[in-house]
Design an enzyme around this catalytic site. Sequence first.
Site, PDB file in Angstrom:
ATOM      1  CB  CYS A 116       2.891   7.341   3.269  1.00 12.75           C
ATOM      2  SG  CYS A 116       3.336   6.607   4.640  1.00 12.75           S
ATOM      3  CD  GLU A 143      -2.842  -1.344   2.305  1.00 11.79           C
ATOM      4  OE1 GLU A 143      -3.727  -2.018   2.015  1.00 11.79           O
ATOM      5  OE2 GLU A 143      -2.875  -0.407   3.127  1.00 11.79           O
TER       6      GLU A 143
END
Length: 377
Positions: free
Chosen positions: A110, A97
Amino acid sequence: MPLPNHAPVNLLGYSRDQLTELFGEWGEPRFRATQVAKWIHQGGVTEFDAMTNVSRKLRERLAREAEIRPPEVALEKTSDDGTVKWVLRLPDGNAIETVYIPDSGRGTLCVSSQVGCALDCTFCSTAQQGFNRNLTSAEIIGQVWLAMQRLPAPEGRPRAVTNVVMMGMGEPLANFDAVVPALQLMTDDNAYGLSRRRVTVSTSGLVPALDRLAGHTDVALALSLHAPNDELRDRLVPINRKYPIAPLIDACRRYVEATGSHSGVTVEYVLLAGVNDRPEHARELAALLRELPCKLNLIPFNPFPGAPFDRPSEADIERFERLLQKAGYVTTVRRTRGDDIDAACGQLVGQVEDRTNRGMRMIRLHAEIPGTERRAS
Ligand code: SAH
């Protein structure tokens, strides 16, 4: 035409030095590396034929022996607050992710460094997934490549991503050899050209790797500390048993000195109700960090199913922060973003085919933390 006798190399993950070396072996001039890096990372090109200022001979060889292959998007979700989460499918069936967090004047990406994580921090849901493998450089920088390609540039800015934090799934310093070229591409003017203050490596504290890092990059450093003493940190961040707090803080200081960082280290501290958020913890933390140039980032715990902790009350968070401010520290409280799409800190899980004996280890760990057994998943 001879067929390649090995899989094509994915040039997406090659730093400019690595490209220069490859092209040197092929008898090509150095400036080809700059041209190709610009096409890949600034032009977003995936076909060598599109590289119109590169000689036909080199383009043909590249097409035979190399590829530019970004990760595949399995899912894109946008939160009510504008946070975007991508689930990226890898060729081996695992998924990782990546999260984009827009804020006034900036956009932070991120980025994940591993499929899962082997470090077992008890408050992090990535740990619950276990560990499968390291990401390649191409899979790491591919997350930046994708975000840059997919996100529209906001009003008044050339592009959406202004900052990158290596705070997704995984421990970046446990995947040193792939993370370093990716960091170099992030700060390379011929690739993403981010200033070194806008790229952050976050680590739970692998001391030897931290010492090696300064020889390869000078990006900003974040330390996942989470406890003011070894007794507590041993339980929350088990790698502390191998690299305890004192040598870890020394290594952070050496990194700051070696890289000439003006802002020092960002110390991350996840606040767990009743566990590490008491006034005595704040005082102990203030004393511990006195010699380290740093600022503090307090992160109220984000829950996940089966988590053995609670988020402190607002009053307790404020009290903790005030005590540190009174001791002279610059503090921020990280506000939760994207939790409606499970994109908040510590909520990234992807899809990890665990190769470790994860389930048993979690049961053992929870048994070691008094009061947490009952809610362990
Ligand atoms: N392994 C590296 C990179 C991951 S960063 C590291 O530990 O630094 C992950 C950050 O997310 C950690 O610093 C921690 O502050 C935060 N985090 C993890 N789990 C969390 C949770 N459940 N709630 C809030 N923050 C969490």
